[in-house]
Motif scaffolding. Sequence first.
Motif, mmCIF file in Angstrom:
data_model
loop_
_atom_site.group_PDB
_atom_site.id
_atom_site.type_symbol
_atom_site.label_atom_id
_atom_site.label_comp_id
_atom_site.label_asym_id
_atom_site.label_seq_id
_atom_site.Cartn_x
_atom_site.Cartn_y
_atom_site.Cartn_z
ATOM 1 N N ALA A 321 0.959 -1.272 0.219
ATOM 2 C CA ALA A 321 0.089 -0.078 -0.012
ATOM 3 C C ALA A 321 0.888 1.440 -0.091
ATOM 4 C CB ALA A 321 -0.905 -0.135 1.374
ATOM 5 N N LEU A 322 1.729 1.187 0.713
ATOM 6 C CA LEU A 322 2.841 2.521 0.807
ATOM 7 C C LEU A 322 3.462 2.525 -0.608
ATOM 8 C CD1 LEU A 322 4.344 4.471 2.242
ATOM 9 C CD2 LEU A 322 6.100 2.656 2.972
ATOM 10 N N ALA A 323 3.666 1.428 -1.191
ATOM 11 C CA ALA A 323 4.568 1.667 -2.405
ATOM 12 C C ALA A 323 3.496 2.174 -3.500
ATOM 13 C CB ALA A 323 5.290 0.426 -2.857
ATOM 14 N N ALA A 324 2.469 1.760 -3.569
ATOM 15 C CA ALA A 324 1.292 2.137 -4.419
ATOM 16 C C ALA A 324 0.806 3.531 -4.170
ATOM 17 C CB ALA A 324 0.219 1.129 -4.387
ATOM 18 N N THR A 325 0.944 4.141 -2.959
ATOM 19 C CA THR A 325 0.395 5.499 -2.683
ATOM 20 C C THR A 325 1.676 6.280 -3.173
ATOM 21 O OG1 THR A 325 -0.839 4.685 -0.698
ATOM 22 C CG2 THR A 325 0.150 6.926 -0.683
ATOM 23 N N LEU A 326 2.632 5.946 -2.909
ATOM 24 C CA LEU A 326 4.009 6.980 -3.287
ATOM 25 C C LEU A 326 4.041 6.799 -4.801
ATOM 26 C CD1 LEU A 326 6.497 6.035 -0.445
ATOM 27 C CD2 LEU A 326 4.946 7.913 -0.552
ATOM 28 N N SER A 327 3.721 5.667 -5.264
ATOM 29 C CA SER A 327 3.805 5.543 -6.818
ATOM 30 C C SER A 327 2.910 6.582 -7.623
ATOM 31 C CB SER A 327 3.495 4.234 -7.345
ATOM 32 O OG SER A 327 3.486 3.791 -8.865
ATOM 33 N N GLU A 328 1.641 6.524 -6.998
ATOM 34 C CA GLU A 328 0.616 7.397 -7.467
ATOM 35 C C GLU A 328 1.107 8.920 -7.353
ATOM 36 O OE1 GLU A 328 -2.511 7.960 -10.021
ATOM 37 O OE2 GLU A 328 -1.648 6.088 -9.436
ATOM 38 N N ILE A 329 1.641 9.165 -6.431
ATOM 39 C CA ILE A 329 2.288 10.605 -6.197
ATOM 40 C C ILE A 329 3.262 10.945 -7.045
ATOM 41 C CG2 ILE A 329 3.534 12.146 -4.423
ATOM 42 C CD1 ILE A 329 1.727 10.642 -2.234
#
Length: 865
Positions: A321-329
């Motif tokens: 979830a952290l990686a996906a969140t930062l990826s979207e940013i």
Amino acid sequence: MSEAPIPASRIRLGNGLTLVVEEQHHAPVVALQAWVHVGSADEPEAVAGIAHVHEHMLFKGTAKRGVGEIARTVEGGGGEINAWTSYDQTVYHLVQTATELDVGLDILSDVLCASAFDAGELGRELEVVLEEIRRAEDMPARRVTNALFRQAFQVHPYGRPVIGTAATVAALTRERILEFYRRHYRPDRVTLVVVGDVVTAAVVAAVQRHFGDWIASGLAPESARAVEPAIETPRIQVLFESVKEARLAVSWHLPPIKHPDIAAVDALAVILGHGDSSRLTAEVRHRRELVNDIYAYAYTPRDPGLFMVGAGLKAEKARAALAATLSEIERVRRVGVSRDELDKARMVILSEAAYQRETVQGEARKLGFFEVVAGDFAFEARYAERLRALGVDDIRAAARRYLHAAPALVVQAPEGTAGLEPAVLAAAVAAGFEARTSAQVKHRSAGALAVTKVELASGATLLVQRQEGPAVAVRAAALGGLRHENAASCGTAGLFAATWGRATRALSPEAFAERTALLGGSISTFAGRNTVGVRGEFVRDAADEGMALFLEALLSSVVTDDDLDRERAVALERIKNRHDNPAGVAFEVFAKALYPNHPYGLRLIGTETSLASLTVADLIAVRERFLTSSRLVLAVVGDVDVDRVVDRFALRLEVEPSPDLPAVSSPDPRPAAPIRERYPLDKQQAHVIIGGLGTTIGDDDRYALEVLTAILSGQSGRLFLDLRDQQSLAYSISSSSVEGCDPGHWLVHVGTSPDKVTRAIDGVRAHLARISNEPVSAEELARAKRYLIGTHAIDLQRAGSRAMLMALGERYGLGYQDYSRYADRIGAISAARLCDAAKHYFAPAAQVEVVVGPAAALADSGASR
């Protein structure tokens, strides 16, 4: 036709006090707010929490008013008074009828200039604040927020909790409180905001009369705040705690509110994490199903603030979830956003500002915030200009400037969770930033309250109230909800509310959410104990398109197996995590004991067993059974063209089959003997509920119960003044009554320390016995009535409140105008009637007593059943 607001004006008194006044004559109410230019960020670390304690103490008596008299006076005049402390300011606020302006100013001047700071009261109030700190420590989300701020602000005082710590608060003395008062409470550090049905010249004269003689002490405010250095590498903390649901929170430093980039930062937060059409919700929650919820928010105080992203999730999904969140940013940083996304964000921000202006207290808070924090209440207009001028390149530039690969990060996970070491999370951060009519109308009439009532050929009832204002509200209500469920089906209505109204045959969930946001509105489905329905709100200029979308959501929503599975998983997580909310557990135990055979004793969210068997067909059946046209009452309130509204609803609502409703269980009888329930829960606080069966929606006894609970509850209520203020037995204490289609309930709730449970129970019972056997005084009765009538009038400022009350009143068979009779019915309650009602409903033999808390509390108060 109501008068338009007169622009706000600023007046500076000779002693330095700043007065901001705005005339609004659409309702006979006024908001008074005293913004003191001191908050927790102005405290020395050794006395952290003193500003918040000071806020508490200013209600504990003055030179001419005793303890509790301030709240009694305000509530007795039909008003409300409270205060809050933040990092940058402390605010004392009242909202009341405009005729009480002088009383309100006298109270504020008395509080600010002549507080007593009684040593005995300070000791008792410190106990209350310590209870508040312990309560905060029982809240997992609060612990995450506190940890995030500590990581982000390791030098600046924003890193300390506003309420301080148990150690610093317990060490406070009267002398230190007085020194703080003399140093910071001075007229040149106070901004007084007055908004409402007033005349500016009269306000200025009254403020001069009440505050003109206030002279500053010789003490100067303390030194400037420390400056937080930039974060060069990720600051990461992992909290392994006794929780069920994991949480992650990530943040980046932002400039202060006056910086020209703030409009772009706010729009970026909306695009990333505001509503179902936002980037993070669509990608991380809906498409990848990595989180239960996710949000983004820009916190922009006086000093540099934070851009925050937070989520609740399963611990095993935290890294992904952290990686996906930062990826979207990172995708926003590299590619940017669309013009439609920016237009939506602009509308969301501007519409939220418009909705806040719907009440005098909302407008006063806006004026006070911008005047004190931004230095000029006119800052909002300049901010709006910047917002309207934004281009998509500005959003990308803000993301690149502030959302970099060195954030502050906190992860909270259940004890024993593996794979969340700081080094692993640092790798996830790095990985994330490397990624990418007429025939349909049976009868129409003009009725009371300027309402047009229409009986449609489909069987639906439509109510339209044309009234000027910035918002238009729509409600559709039908009988249904928990009352029509059983142990095998409970949770059906709750899951229906979570899935219905999010997509239609023509619009995917993302497209539906985006279209709603572009209209500056919201559409959601609700389900309660007695009703089910859909609600919508839109800014006035988008009302026509908004109502069209509302009808599509009501009648033509689409629910898929994926939707059901996703929301069922969220509901199951909440069931699993419910012990994180001990007060909620206490009510759950209470309801089950009071209603052993009736659906009111079930959980609206359902159980693991009942949710497991639900299908999409079950959810569609809720619409086809309960929300058919013939069972609907619809209410529209706002500045609308009545004929166009009638045509739109008449043409869209068609005759359709109405299957029989499920049978409802017979109401449970009153308990024949007292019921005592004990539920062990390892928390720092214990929660006590004492209550019993109440009455029904159509029974006039509901008004007597409301007056009884008003006398017992509130800051000037008997329970608050005695058990909280005098005996320091609780931080939170309240009483309430809830009616239903079948008999509802009344209850008293106390949050207290485990070692005080028995005394708290005895205290509550003593008050219930007293009010049952001794007539209340004329003054106390009149004050409770004024409070209920005044707060009812305050609630009615919002179009949404009126629309819901009209729809429910008509659906329950009471008439849409039932809410307008509230004041008369409350006013008719006599002291003798109260005694009769209290003897009947508060009878000890029919009471349910629940204690939830640690074993020590249960042992003290009696063994578990």
